[in-house]
Motif scaffolding. Structure first.
Motif, mmCIF file in Angstrom:
data_model
loop_
_atom_site.group_PDB
_atom_site.id
_atom_site.type_symbol
_atom_site.label_atom_id
_atom_site.label_comp_id
_atom_site.label_asym_id
_atom_site.label_seq_id
_atom_site.Cartn_x
_atom_site.Cartn_y
_atom_site.Cartn_z
ATOM 1 N N ILE A 1 43.566 28.878 40.567
ATOM 2 C CA ILE A 1 42.351 29.417 39.936
ATOM 3 C C ILE A 1 42.012 28.611 38.695
ATOM 4 N N TYR A 2 43.057 28.375 37.883
ATOM 5 C CA TYR A 2 42.858 27.647 36.626
ATOM 6 C C TYR A 2 42.317 26.244 36.892
ATOM 7 N N ASP B 1 39.112 39.892 34.115
ATOM 8 C CA ASP B 1 40.536 40.137 34.331
ATOM 9 C C ASP B 1 41.025 39.343 35.541
ATOM 10 N N MET B 2 42.304 39.507 35.894
ATOM 11 C CA MET B 2 42.907 38.706 36.971
ATOM 12 C C MET B 2 42.210 38.927 38.300
ATOM 13 N N GLU B 3 41.840 40.179 38.571
ATOM 14 C CA GLU B 3 41.197 40.500 39.856
ATOM 15 C C GLU B 3 39.870 39.776 39.997
ATOM 16 N N GLU B 4 39.070 39.846 38.934
ATOM 17 C CA GLU B 4 37.771 39.153 38.965
ATOM 18 C C GLU B 4 37.980 37.658 39.154
ATOM 19 N N LEU B 5 38.988 37.163 38.467
ATOM 20 C CA LEU B 5 39.291 35.729 38.568
ATOM 21 C C LEU B 5 39.550 35.320 40.016
ATOM 22 N N SER B 6 40.410 36.110 40.691
ATOM 23 C CA SER B 6 40.772 35.806 42.085
ATOM 24 C C SER B 6 39.537 35.886 42.973
ATOM 25 N N ARG B 7 38.722 36.927 42.718
ATOM 26 C CA ARG B 7 37.541 37.133 43.558
ATOM 27 C C ARG B 7 36.554 35.960 43.415
ATOM 28 N N ILE B 8 36.303 35.575 42.173
ATOM 29 C CA ILE B 8 35.300 34.511 41.936
ATOM 30 C C ILE B 8 35.779 33.171 42.453
ATOM 31 N N SER B 9 37.035 32.893 42.220
ATOM 32 C CA SER B 9 37.529 31.573 42.606
ATOM 33 C C SER B 9 37.925 31.506 44.065
ATOM 34 N N GLY B 10 38.151 32.657 44.670
ATOM 35 C CA GLY B 10 38.600 32.682 46.067
ATOM 36 C C GLY B 10 40.038 32.247 46.214
ATOM 37 N N ALA C 1 48.129 39.357 30.102
ATOM 38 C CA ALA C 1 46.720 39.440 29.689
ATOM 39 C C ALA C 1 46.015 40.658 30.272
ATOM 40 N N THR C 2 45.187 41.294 29.422
ATOM 41 C CA THR C 2 44.295 42.320 29.957
ATOM 42 C C THR C 2 42.930 41.683 30.234
ATOM 43 N N LYS C 3 42.696 40.575 29.595
ATOM 44 C CA LYS C 3 41.452 39.829 29.778
ATOM 45 C C LYS C 3 41.776 38.338 29.669
ATOM 46 N N ILE C 4 41.150 37.557 30.540
ATOM 47 C CA ILE C 4 41.429 36.118 30.519
ATOM 48 C C ILE C 4 40.119 35.357 30.314
ATOM 49 N N GLY C 5 40.172 34.303 29.512
ATOM 50 C CA GLY C 5 39.020 33.420 29.353
ATOM 51 C C GLY C 5 39.437 32.015 29.740
ATOM 52 N N ILE C 6 38.536 31.283 30.391
ATOM 53 C CA ILE C 6 38.845 29.880 30.690
ATOM 54 C C ILE C 6 37.777 29.022 30.022
ATOM 55 N N ILE C 7 38.255 28.118 29.217
ATOM 56 C CA ILE C 7 37.341 27.286 28.421
ATOM 57 C C ILE C 7 37.540 25.822 28.785
ATOM 58 N N ASN C 8 36.456 25.075 28.853
ATOM 59 C CA ASN C 8 36.558 23.633 29.076
ATOM 60 C C ASN C 8 35.392 22.950 28.380
#
Lengths: 246, 551
Positions: free
Chosen positions: A233-234, A217-226, A201-208
């Motif tokens: 993360i998921y 992207d993956m970096e932002e994901l890691s940063r936000i979720s810690g 993925a170059t961009k990831i979306g998480i939907i619920n």
């Protein structure tokens, strides 16, 4: 121009909102992977973009063409693969691929050579002339991939691409997706396979519950979720109390 | 075993109830309305025909009884045919069988559940015509109140025999000839049934197969009075007919025949159950082991076509040709029609009077139109549903549903027009009608074919059944029933509209009455307007419905 623009997209089924105000922009050469638990709204989103569902609100633009205003032209840029691969039982794999080529008016002088190449890459040659009623899930998935690559759309929509595929074909499919991205195609993929998302993925979306909880992207994901591991993360972001960052 | 059977059946019943509950109020009401209209219409026609026959002196009541016996015999053969055609897909080719056979359930329970399912699917159409028939017969013959429940129970019991025979026949054939494909199994079964029926009729009553020719009214009446039908002591239709007739005389006759029918049905069921116990599982397994994995080197789609319309057309053709239940049924229909048309060559000489020839030609036109209506429901109505999950592909492709439906419409129209015109022209040639009728009827036939194709394709798109892959079942669903009754209503209304100009034509030609030009022009104009409406509207409804549908 953005290849795909989604603005305030909402879909209601029997008074229940299956999708809540989705906004998204995708450009050429992007692979967007939509993650989410069962019933989160992934398939609904893909079907809305493919023109198989009518939005309750909002708009979808493909290559600058409004899907609701000129669906035929907009759909000429799309290639859609559903989660349940379907081929007419009484057609062979080859006939189905040629049927799709006829519908998309594929006029490639190297058609037969290209088909032979893809049959080789996807390893479908030995049974391509048998009726598809005898195919397994994975065999159907491979034929569907082949037809998709034969008509070569700019925007590829794929629902659960790896279900039913053996490890070798999964690897081939991953390589094909990366190659398509490198050729400037845009891929919108829905999946449960987290490692697959992390890899391509170059961009990831998480939907619920019909709501896009995160996009980046993956970096932002890691940063936000810690968290570093995509599984953690998921689980954190797809949780009802997860962070909402759009 | 009973507990497992009840479990399977209760799951089926729940699915059925859920499907009924999911019907919209408009659809449910229109379904009930159309069914009610059809049953009441059929009842009215039977009452009129039976009333007429009852009033024919000397031979009327006898002819009525023979007509009933003949109708019940034809029902029996039709039920055998339809059960054979649906048996293969129900018992051996249904997607849920893999799941059912993986459960810790005795195969005989699965067999009985499937037998019930097949019996219902194959018999509903016959039941909708049989109920008004037996009730009208009871009313016209002044039967006591007990006649009605007993005759209805009897006809339901009667439906089980062909279902049991068909399932046993197919199971045995697959067991002894495991390499045969579905089309061969169905064809052999149908050939066996046809051959045995012909032999039975030939041996039992050879006179029935001959056309009686005389100009003498007395000898015609004598022939009719002495004519024994296909009945005989060994045929269930005779027992059922005796049950219905029994109430006019000694009730003991009805009781005896009811018990005979009941115990023979029970015995047939028991025999088919034993056959199923011995070979159902093995037969089912062998269909999987010898599935037709032929390698197909050449076909219309071996190379891509350069035209979307041609591509859809070739895809539909390939699927039709490769689906045995489709073309086997179409072949049977067409063979029966050809036999019917050729039988007109032997039209009895009392029909040689020009007036009668013209009346026979009109009756023949009505008959062919009704047959085309039936063919439309069976073969055209399911075409959109048979796209099944492939509808995702069409929906997401740069191809409008309008174009897809128009391709299907043109293809089906060409086929329907060929069938209609060949039948009409050859029948009128054999009947030797006048030049005017000979030229006019094919034009009317064009409108009828175009309307019937539109009604069935349009309603097939309005009421699709994408989860079902058996075309017979798609046609047997609520949408199919609505399409069937709409088609029949269209044909009926057209005949009523054309009756006035036709009567005027006959009166002018054979009774020297003046031509009422206004009536003739008004009649034909009304027919053309009505047909144009039935060509345009259903297609528009179908296209609109697909365009607005969430897939």
């Amino acid at each position: 121009m953005n290849r795909l623009v989604i603005k305030n997209l909402r879909k209601k089924f029997n008074n229940v909102w299956a999708l809540e105000s989705l906004n998204l922009e995708l450009n050429q050469g992007e692979i967007f992977v939509l993650l989410g638990p069962n019933g989160a709204g992934k398939t609904t989103t893909l079907k809305l973009i493919a023109g198989l569902l009518r939005p309750t609100e909002g708009e979808i633009t493909i290559e600058g063409i409004d899907l609701s205003e000129d669906p035929i032209k907009a759909k000429s840029f799309i290639g859609y693969v559903p989660d349940e691969p379907f081929i007419y039982n009484k057609l062979t794999g080859r006939e189905f691929i040629n049927f799709v080529a006829g519908i998309y008016n594929v006029r490639n002088p190297d058609y037969e050579t290209r088909l032979a190449e893809l049959m080789d890459i996807l390893d479908i040659g030995p049974w391509i002339d048998e009726l598809s009623e005898s195919y397994s899930h994975g065999m159907k998935q491979r034929v569907i991939m082949c037809q998709l690559l034969m008509h070569n759309p700019d925007l590829v929509l794929i629902d659960e691409p790896l279900v039913g595929l053996d490890p070798k074909t999964s690897k081939t499919v991953r390589e094909i997706f990366v190659k398509l991205k490198d050729e400037g195609k845009t891929l919108f993929i829905s999946t449960h396979t987290l490692s697959f998302a992390r890899e391509i993925a170059t961009k990831i979306g998480i939907i619920n519950r019909g709501e896009l909880k995160f996009i980046g992207d993956m970096e932002e994901l890691s940063r936000i979720s810690g968290k570093k591991d995509i599984e953690d993360i998921y689980l954190k972001l797809s949780d009802d109390n997860g962070i909402v960052q759009r | 075993m009973i507990r497992d059977l009840v479990l399977i059946l209760s799951a089926r019943a729940k699915m059925f109830l859920a499907a009924v509950k999911s019907l919209s109020a408009i659809r449910a009401v229109s379904f009930v309305f159309v069914i009610a209209c059809f049953v009441l219409g059929a009842y009215y026609i039977f009452i009129r025909v039976f009333g007429y026959l009852m009033n024919v002196e000397v031979i009327g009541p006898g002819l009525l009884d023979r007509l009933i016996e003949m109708a019940l015999f034809v029902f029996f053969i039709m039920l055998l045919f339809s059960n054979v055609i649906t048996s293969f897909s129900t018992f051996y080719n249904s997607r849920e069988l893999d799941f059912l056979f993986s459960l810790p359930v005795p195969p005989t329970s699965i067999y009985l559940a499937k037998l019930l399912e097949n019996c219902l699917y194959a018999s509903w159409a016959t039941l909708t015509i049989a109920f008004p028939l037996i009730i009208a017969y009871g009313v016209k013959t002044g039967a006591p109140p007990v006649y009605y429940p007993l005759s209805i129970v009897s006809i339901i019991i009667y439906m089980v025999i062909p279902a049991a025979i068909a399932s046993a026949l197919i199971a045995i054939l697959i067991r002894i000839l495991p390499r045969l494909g579905p089309r061969e199994v169905i064809m052999i079964s149908l050939a066996l049934i046809l051959g045995l029926t012909y032999l039975y009729v030939k041996v039992n009553n050879p006179g029935l197969l001959k056309i009686f020719e005389t100009e003498n009214e007395q000898s015609l009446l004598l022939f009719a009075a002495q004519l024994t039908t296909v009945g005989g002591v060994y045929i269930p239709s005779t027992w059922l007919s005796n049950i219905l007739r029994g109430f006019k005389g000694a009730a003991s006759s009805a009781t005896f025949n009811f018990l005979l029918l009941f115990f023979v049905t029970l015995s047939t069921l028991l025999i088919s159950f034993i056959i199923a116990k011995v070979c159902y599982v093995r037969s089912w397994l062998s269909t999987g082991e010898h599935s037709n994995k032929k390698v197909r080197r050449k076909s219309f789609l071996y190379h891509p076509q350069r035209n979307a319309a041609k591509t859809i057309l070739f895809k539909d053709l390939l699927i039709f040709v490769r689906e045995p239940t489709q073309w086997v049924q179409l072949s049977v229909f067409l063979i029966l029609l050809v036999v019917y048309i050729f039988s007109l060559r032997r039209t009895p000489i009392y029909f040689f009077f020009p007036l009668w020839r013209t009346i026979v030609a009109f009756a023949n036109f009505a008959y062919i139109s009704f047959v085309l209506a039936t063919l439309g429901v069976r073969f055209i109505f399911p075409t959109v549903s048979l796209e099944r999950a492939g509808i995702w592909f069409i929906g997401s492709s740069p191809l409008s549903f309008r174009k897809v439906l128009l391709v299907k419409y043109i293809f089906n129209l060409i086929t329907a027009v060929i069938i209609m015109e060949v039948l009409l022209l050859s029948a009128n040639l054999f009947i030797k009608v006048g030049r005017g009728v000979y030229l006019l009827m094919p034009v009317i036939g064009l409108f009828v074919a175009a309307s019937l194709v539109s009604i069935n394709l349009g309603l097939g798109s309005r009421f699709p059944h994408f989860n079902e892959d058996n075309p017979s079942r798609i046609a047997a669903g609520s949408g199919g029933i609505i399409a069937a009754l709409m088609s029949i209503a269209y044909v009926g209304a057209s005949i009523v509209i054309l009756a006035a100009p036709a009567y005027n034509y006959l009166s002018h030609k054979f009774m020297d009455m003046p031509v009422n030009h206004l009536l003739v022009y008004a009649g034909f104009t009304l027919f053309v307007l009505f047909s144009t409406f039935t060509i345009v509207m259903p297609l528009r409804i179908g296209i609109r419905s697909l365009e607005r549908r969430d897939f």
